[in-house]
Design an enzyme around this catalytic site. Structure first.
Site, PDB file in Angstrom:
ATOM      1  CB  ILE A  70      -5.348 -11.091 -41.921  1.00  0.00           C
ATOM      2  CG1 ILE A  70      -6.181 -11.688 -43.031  1.00  0.00           C
ATOM      3  CG2 ILE A  70      -6.050  -9.917 -41.251  1.00  0.00           C
ATOM      4  CD1 ILE A  70      -7.456 -12.352 -42.532  1.00  0.00           C
ATOM      5  CD  GLN A  81      -5.106  -5.424 -26.530  1.00  0.00           C
ATOM      6  OE1 GLN A  81      -4.951  -4.659 -25.584  1.00  0.00           O
ATOM      7  NE2 GLN A  81      -5.067  -6.740 -26.412  1.00  0.00           N
ATOM      8  CG  ASN A 122      -0.629  -1.856 -30.855  1.00  0.00           C
ATOM      9  OD1 ASN A 122       0.214  -0.976 -30.669  1.00  0.00           O
ATOM     10  ND2 ASN A 122      -0.891  -2.342 -32.050  1.00  0.00           N
ATOM     11  CG  HIS A 130      -1.812  -9.469 -30.784  1.00  0.00           C
ATOM     12  ND1 HIS A 130      -2.949  -9.236 -30.033  1.00  0.00           N
ATOM     13  CD2 HIS A 130      -1.669  -8.390 -31.585  1.00  0.00           C
ATOM     14  CE1 HIS A 130      -3.476  -8.065 -30.382  1.00  0.00           C
ATOM     15  NE2 HIS A 130      -2.712  -7.525 -31.316  1.00  0.00           N
ATOM     16  CG  LEU A 131       5.953  -9.454 -29.981  1.00  0.00           C
ATOM     17  CD1 LEU A 131       6.901  -9.925 -28.889  1.00  0.00           C
ATOM     18  CD2 LEU A 131       6.518  -9.839 -31.348  1.00  0.00           C
TER      19      LEU A 131
HETATM   20  P1  5GP Z   1      -3.878  -5.001 -32.684  1.00  0.00           P
HETATM   21  O1  5GP Z   1      -4.513  -3.889 -33.468  1.00  0.00           O
HETATM   22  O2  5GP Z   1      -4.846  -5.621 -31.700  1.00  0.00           O
HETATM   23  O3  5GP Z   1      -2.561  -4.670 -32.057  1.00  0.00           O
HETATM   24  O4  5GP Z   1      -3.503  -6.114 -33.744  1.00  0.00           O
HETATM   25  C1  5GP Z   1      -4.405  -7.051 -34.212  1.00  0.00           C
HETATM   26  C2  5GP Z   1      -3.854  -7.548 -35.529  1.00  0.00           C
HETATM   27  O5  5GP Z   1      -4.474  -8.770 -35.858  1.00  0.00           O
HETATM   28  C3  5GP Z   1      -4.112  -6.599 -36.694  1.00  0.00           C
HETATM   29  O6  5GP Z   1      -2.859  -6.227 -37.274  1.00  0.00           O
HETATM   30  C4  5GP Z   1      -4.969  -7.419 -37.661  1.00  0.00           C
HETATM   31  O7  5GP Z   1      -4.657  -7.198 -39.001  1.00  0.00           O
HETATM   32  C5  5GP Z   1      -4.665  -8.840 -37.233  1.00  0.00           C
HETATM   33  N1  5GP Z   1      -5.741  -9.787 -37.428  1.00  0.00           N
HETATM   34  C6  5GP Z   1      -7.040  -9.650 -37.024  1.00  0.00           C
HETATM   35  N2  5GP Z   1      -7.736 -10.749 -37.334  1.00  0.00           N
HETATM   36  C7  5GP Z   1      -6.871 -11.599 -37.938  1.00  0.00           C
HETATM   37  C8  5GP Z   1      -7.023 -12.912 -38.485  1.00  0.00           C
HETATM   38  O8  5GP Z   1      -8.094 -13.509 -38.484  1.00  0.00           O
HETATM   39  N3  5GP Z   1      -5.914 -13.478 -39.024  1.00  0.00           N
HETATM   40  C9  5GP Z   1      -4.709 -12.848 -39.052  1.00  0.00           C
HETATM   41  N4  5GP Z   1      -3.672 -13.491 -39.625  1.00  0.00           N
HETATM   42  N5  5GP Z   1      -4.533 -11.613 -38.532  1.00  0.00           N
HETATM   43  C10 5GP Z   1      -5.599 -10.997 -37.994  1.00  0.00           C
END
Ligand code: 5GP
Ligand code: ZN
Length: 114
Positions: A33, A94, A87, A100-101
């Site tokens: 997103i 994270q 992460n 998630h990758l």
């Molecule tokens: P992290 O920071 O945990 O490695 O990555 C989480 C990722 O999820 C972030 O890049 C953030 O932009 C994405 N993200 C969070 N909420 C949503 C959502 O509701 N939809 C989508 N498509 N991405 C999301």
């Protein structure tokens, strides 16, 4: 975090919309997103696994990586290059506690990462 409230579980169940690029029984891939590169796709197992270290399912982890490599080709970023990132916890940033990758491509990446 309860699975019922986990945002990526909700996306996996189709309760929250996403820009889907791949789906099978076990996995879902969708565009981030808040993209950090022209190609920024998240690949998740549909079942709730909070952290990379929370599973002993080696073949699930292998399939996660394999799906990312197939999508990188489909997105046309395989030859120019891409990065996969998972992460884990605070130091890595994270922010969603569902495995998630990140598949990132379409621009030059720097090393070491920030
Ligand atoms: P992290 O920071 O945990 O490695 O990555 C989480 C990722 O999820 C972030 O890049 C953030 O932009 C994405 N993200 C969070 N909420 C949503 C959502 O509701 N939809 C989508 N498509 N991405 C999301
Ligand atoms: Zn979850």
């Amino acid at each position: 975090m309860e699975m019922e409230e986990c945002i990526f579980c909700k996306i996996g169940r189709g309760e929250i919309n996403c820009n889907k690029v791949y789906e099978d029984d076990e996995f879902l891939a969708f565009r981030d997103i808040n993209p950090q590169a022209p190609v920024h796709i998240l690949v998740i197992p549909k079942k709730h696994i909070a952290k990379l270290y929370d599973t002993e399912e080696i073949s699930l982890l292998g399939r996660l990586l394999y799906i990312a490599s197939k999508i990188a080709k489909d997105e046309g970023t395989a030859e120019s290059g891409y990065r996969v990132v998972i992460n884990t916890n605070r130091n890595a940033g994270q922010s969603v506690e569902h495995l998630h990758l990140h598949l990132l491509g379409g621009r030059i990446m720097h090393w070491p990462p920030g």
